[in-house]
Write a protein that holds these residues in place. Sequence first.
Motif, PDB file in Angstrom:
ATOM      1  N   TYR A 114      70.859   5.946  58.063  1.00 16.86           N
ATOM      2  CA  TYR A 114      69.742   6.453  56.590  1.00 16.86           C
ATOM      3  C   TYR A 114      69.423   5.266  56.925  1.00 16.86           C
ATOM      4  O   TYR A 114      69.951   2.994  57.356  1.00 16.86           O
ATOM      5  CB  TYR A 114      71.124   6.358  55.707  1.00 16.86           C
ATOM      6  N   ILE A 115      67.683   4.582  56.643  1.00 13.91           N
ATOM      7  CA  ILE A 115      66.671   3.671  56.837  1.00 13.91           C
ATOM      8  C   ILE A 115      66.448   3.795  55.662  1.00 13.91           C
ATOM      9  O   ILE A 115      65.265   4.421  55.384  1.00 13.91           O
ATOM     10  CB  ILE A 115      65.826   3.779  57.376  1.00 13.91           C
ATOM     11  N   ASP A 116      65.780   2.786  54.885  1.00 11.51           N
ATOM     12  CA  ASP A 116      65.973   2.236  53.665  1.00 11.51           C
ATOM     13  C   ASP A 116      64.462   2.970  53.645  1.00 11.51           C
ATOM     14  O   ASP A 116      63.976   3.458  52.698  1.00 11.51           O
ATOM     15  CB  ASP A 116      65.274   1.114  53.608  1.00 11.51           C
ATOM     16  N   GLN A 117      63.447   2.522  54.698  1.00 10.60           N
ATOM     17  CA  GLN A 117      61.754   3.227  53.924  1.00 10.60           C
ATOM     18  C   GLN A 117      61.380   3.490  55.391  1.00 10.60           C
ATOM     19  O   GLN A 117      61.963   2.660  55.965  1.00 10.60           O
ATOM     20  CB  GLN A 117      61.233   2.165  53.408  1.00 10.60           C
ATOM     21  N   ASP A 118      59.471   3.970  55.408  1.00 12.84           N
ATOM     22  CA  ASP A 118      59.641   4.248  56.892  1.00 12.84           C
ATOM     23  C   ASP A 118      57.676   2.909  56.298  1.00 12.84           C
ATOM     24  O   ASP A 118      57.717   2.232  55.352  1.00 12.84           O
ATOM     25  CB  ASP A 118      58.330   5.453  56.644  1.00 12.84           C
ATOM     26  N   LEU A 119      57.059   2.893  57.581  1.00  8.93           N
ATOM     27  CA  LEU A 119      55.921   1.964  57.710  1.00  8.93           C
ATOM     28  C   LEU A 119      55.184   2.243  56.112  1.00  8.93           C
ATOM     29  O   LEU A 119      55.068   0.726  56.215  1.00  8.93           O
ATOM     30  CB  LEU A 119      55.148   1.792  58.837  1.00  8.93           C
ATOM     31  N   SER A 120      55.165   3.218  56.226  1.00 12.99           N
ATOM     32  CA  SER A 120      53.949   3.193  54.794  1.00 12.99           C
ATOM     33  C   SER A 120      54.432   3.359  53.557  1.00 12.99           C
ATOM     34  O   SER A 120      53.726   2.173  53.482  1.00 12.99           O
ATOM     35  CB  SER A 120      53.764   5.306  54.812  1.00 12.99           C
ATOM     36  N   THR A 121      55.977   3.088  53.143  1.00 16.12           N
ATOM     37  CA  THR A 121      56.060   2.371  52.303  1.00 16.12           C
ATOM     38  C   THR A 121      55.916   0.909  52.428  1.00 16.12           C
ATOM     39  O   THR A 121      55.749   0.782  51.005  1.00 16.12           O
ATOM     40  CB  THR A 121      57.555   2.799  52.109  1.00 16.12           C
ATOM     41  N   PHE A 122      56.294   0.888  53.472  1.00 13.45           N
ATOM     42  CA  PHE A 122      56.261  -1.073  53.188  1.00 13.45           C
ATOM     43  C   PHE A 122      54.833  -1.516  53.580  1.00 13.45           C
ATOM     44  O   PHE A 122      54.999  -2.769  52.100  1.00 13.45           O
ATOM     45  CB  PHE A 122      57.398  -1.009  55.067  1.00 13.45           C
ATOM     46  N   LEU A 123      53.959  -0.739  54.109  1.00 13.68           N
ATOM     47  CA  LEU A 123      53.142  -1.544  53.784  1.00 13.68           C
ATOM     48  C   LEU A 123      51.821  -1.585  52.152  1.00 13.68           C
ATOM     49  O   LEU A 123      51.617  -1.969  51.671  1.00 13.68           O
ATOM     50  CB  LEU A 123      51.299  -0.396  54.450  1.00 13.68           C
ATOM     51  N   SER A 124      52.381   0.289  51.592  1.00 15.73           N
ATOM     52  CA  SER A 124      52.154   0.438  50.229  1.00 15.73           C
ATOM     53  C   SER A 124      52.652  -1.003  49.421  1.00 15.73           C
ATOM     54  O   SER A 124      52.136  -1.639  48.210  1.00 15.73           O
ATOM     55  CB  SER A 124      52.766   1.254  49.742  1.00 15.73           C
ATOM     56  N   ASP A 138      53.227  12.159  68.166  1.00 15.11           N
ATOM     57  CA  ASP A 138      53.286  11.942  66.488  1.00 15.11           C
ATOM     58  C   ASP A 138      53.287  10.595  65.798  1.00 15.11           C
ATOM     59  O   ASP A 138      53.846  10.640  64.797  1.00 15.11           O
ATOM     60  CB  ASP A 138      53.694  13.349  65.735  1.00 15.11           C
ATOM     61  N   LEU A 139      53.039   9.680  66.792  1.00 14.65           N
ATOM     62  CA  LEU A 139      53.437   8.464  66.169  1.00 14.65           C
ATOM     63  C   LEU A 139      52.475   8.353  64.839  1.00 14.65           C
ATOM     64  O   LEU A 139      50.989   8.428  64.660  1.00 14.65           O
ATOM     65  CB  LEU A 139      53.458   7.489  66.706  1.00 14.65           C
ATOM     66  N   LYS A 140      53.490   7.780  63.550  1.00 19.45           N
ATOM     67  CA  LYS A 140      51.797   7.463  62.666  1.00 19.45           C
ATOM     68  C   LYS A 140      53.017   6.468  62.128  1.00 19.45           C
ATOM     69  O   LYS A 140      54.420   6.577  62.017  1.00 19.45           O
ATOM     70  CB  LYS A 140      51.580   8.456  61.968  1.00 19.45           C
ATOM     71  N   PRO A 141      52.486   5.829  60.343  1.00 25.10           N
ATOM     72  CA  PRO A 141      53.153   4.992  59.982  1.00 25.10           C
ATOM     73  C   PRO A 141      54.461   5.706  59.420  1.00 25.10           C
ATOM     74  O   PRO A 141      55.953   5.254  59.148  1.00 25.10           O
ATOM     75  CB  PRO A 141      52.551   4.514  58.727  1.00 25.10           C
ATOM     76  N   ALA A 142      54.376   6.469  58.893  1.00 33.99           N
ATOM     77  CA  ALA A 142      55.500   8.036  58.357  1.00 33.99           C
ATOM     78  C   ALA A 142      56.951   7.977  58.837  1.00 33.99           C
ATOM     79  O   ALA A 142      57.719   8.330  58.258  1.00 33.99           O
ATOM     80  CB  ALA A 142      54.629   8.611  57.476  1.00 33.99           C
ATOM     81  N   ASN A 143      56.398   7.897  60.150  1.00 35.28           N
ATOM     82  CA  ASN A 143      57.192   8.296  61.406  1.00 35.28           C
ATOM     83  C   ASN A 143      58.131   7.210  61.955  1.00 35.28           C
ATOM     84  O   ASN A 143      58.585   7.113  62.729  1.00 35.28           O
ATOM     85  CB  ASN A 143      56.987   9.438  62.099  1.00 35.28           C
ATOM     86  N   ILE A 144      57.913   6.103  61.366  1.00 33.56           N
ATOM     87  CA  ILE A 144      58.465   4.360  61.865  1.00 33.56           C
ATOM     88  C   ILE A 144      59.065   4.393  60.360  1.00 33.56           C
ATOM     89  O   ILE A 144      58.742   3.804  59.305  1.00 33.56           O
ATOM     90  CB  ILE A 144      57.453   3.307  62.118  1.00 33.56           C
ATOM     91  N   LEU A 145      60.377   3.808  60.605  1.00 30.28           N
ATOM     92  CA  LEU A 145      61.366   3.342  59.703  1.00 30.28           C
ATOM     93  C   LEU A 145      61.426   2.388  59.561  1.00 30.28           C
ATOM     94  O   LEU A 145      61.201   1.479  60.467  1.00 30.28           O
ATOM     95  CB  LEU A 145      62.387   4.622  59.619  1.00 30.28           C
ATOM     96  N   VAL A 146      61.412   1.289  58.588  1.00 25.82           N
ATOM     97  CA  VAL A 146      62.272   0.073  58.056  1.00 25.82           C
ATOM     98  C   VAL A 146      62.775  -0.647  57.292  1.00 25.82           C
ATOM     99  O   VAL A 146      63.338  -0.047  56.777  1.00 25.82           O
ATOM    100  CB  VAL A 146      61.015  -0.737  57.619  1.00 25.82           C
ATOM    101  N   SER A 147      64.433  -0.596  58.056  1.00 27.45           N
ATOM    102  CA  SER A 147      65.199  -1.132  57.366  1.00 27.45           C
ATOM    103  C   SER A 147      64.953  -2.340  56.541  1.00 27.45           C
ATOM    104  O   SER A 147      64.071  -3.132  56.495  1.00 27.45           O
ATOM    105  CB  SER A 147      67.082  -1.134  58.096  1.00 27.45           C
ATOM    106  N   ASN A 148      65.893  -2.625  55.172  1.00 31.49           N
ATOM    107  CA  ASN A 148      65.912  -4.442  54.610  1.00 31.49           C
ATOM    108  C   ASN A 148      66.163  -5.386  55.755  1.00 31.49           C
ATOM    109  O   ASN A 148      66.037  -6.428  55.220  1.00 31.49           O
ATOM    110  CB  ASN A 148      66.594  -3.734  53.645  1.00 31.49           C
ATOM    111  N   HIS A 149      66.485  -4.945  56.391  1.00 34.38           N
ATOM    112  CA  HIS A 149      67.070  -6.229  57.432  1.00 34.38           C
ATOM    113  C   HIS A 149      65.809  -6.232  58.807  1.00 34.38           C
ATOM    114  O   HIS A 149      66.464  -6.915  59.569  1.00 34.38           O
ATOM    115  CB  HIS A 149      68.145  -5.604  58.628  1.00 34.38           C
ATOM    116  N   GLY A 150      64.685  -5.470  58.653  1.00 30.47           N
ATOM    117  CA  GLY A 150      63.688  -5.122  59.268  1.00 30.47           C
ATOM    118  C   GLY A 150      63.620  -4.697  61.093  1.00 30.47           C
ATOM    119  O   GLY A 150      63.251  -5.162  61.330  1.00 30.47           O
TER     120      GLY A 150
END
Length: 303
Positions: free
Chosen positions: A98-108, A146-158
Amino acid sequence: MDMCPERLRYELLAEVGEGSFGKVYKAREVGEKRRLLAVKKFNFSMSPQEAGIPPSMIREVALLRKVGHFNHPNIVKLLDASAESVGSALDLTLVLEYIDQDLSTFLSKAPACGLSRDLVKVRSDVMQQLLQGLDFLHTNLVLHRDLKPANILVSNHGEIKIADFGLARIHTFNIALTPGVVTLWYRAPEVLLNTAYMSSVDMWSAGCIFAELFLLRPLFKGYSEVQQLQKIFEVIGLPSEEEWPQESPISYSESLGPRGSVTKLLPNLDQDENDLLFRCLSFDPSRRISAANALAHPFFMKL
């Protein structure tokens, strides 16, 4: 409480997503580890009239199992997969980290003014980890596609992890590559032009993502393949007719964009930032930088 009695055991905490084939849940492992999990539950009809499990899902599970043996830190981990027949249907369950968010959410969540110069390390960390994941995939002949921000996960630890391998393929010399891959805004020119492509399509997408770290919006936001090409050529310039792939069913036209080479793709980028972006967004895929060479770029030597 929903348990998986014979395999990895967990309790479902909340539903976090729903797709055409099933639902995604946040869960917690039962036992000593108590780690958070992402549980994807799918239900497919196995009757002769129905399509059954989509090939993309079979491919995704197979690829995640293959790359999972290497335990790469920048690739999402498939922890368990199970299938159970229920009458004429098949229940498929995938358990991933489980990863907290994706890059799209992070950038938003970034300030409206964008990521400041003080946060250049954020861009560097995101791109460095993304490229490390891509270098690993390409070394093992895996094209993500299919690389895009929604398919890149970003944890709270970066931590950055590449996810969603539904369109990924193992590259071989006789592979039948389909043109309808990569979400339109991140699709490389050779895919839009319906010509042969290789791992460099992922590097184009990485370049689009790099630009998005500065812009906080997609760089090329077209709504058809032709418009997408026009958006691309407005930024990188229209290549010469000699550079146009002869095998493309799309004819060369000067109406697609302004002629001439462009040396600075985005304003306000310093020399190293612009150069890395320029090398990722080369029209000619053979001149596009590889993930391995990108990791050695001076942009990553600043910090």
